[in-house]
Motif scaffolding. Sequence first.
Motif: not given
Length: 95
Positions: A1-30
């Motif tokens: 039976m196929k299911k989602f594992s930690w690889l898929s979840y971490w891949s999705l989490l790490l793919s969403v991270f860069p853009v908001p982090f980049f804009f936060a640094v760009l606008y001097r929030l961080i």
Amino acid sequence: MKKFSWLSYWSLLLSVFPVPFFFAVLYRLIRIDIYFVLSLIALSIILSVVFGVMAFVKKTEKNILAGIAIYIALFSAGIVIVIMMLGQMGNPPNA
């Protein structure tokens, strides 16, 4: 039976991270050094793609979440690169 594992979840989490982090640094929030931020963003995108490919290759893994994560990671990389090129952030002025 196929299911989602930690690889898929971490891949999705790490793919969403860069853009908001980049804009936060760009606008001097961080306030962090830009070279450190760019290395964190590059590491996040690379790990996301690697985890996504590993999830694709795995026989017991559903592929849809890994595919979405890879697509988002590559799109995030494109957004960060285009904004850096438009703002010339890769080459700071001599002060």
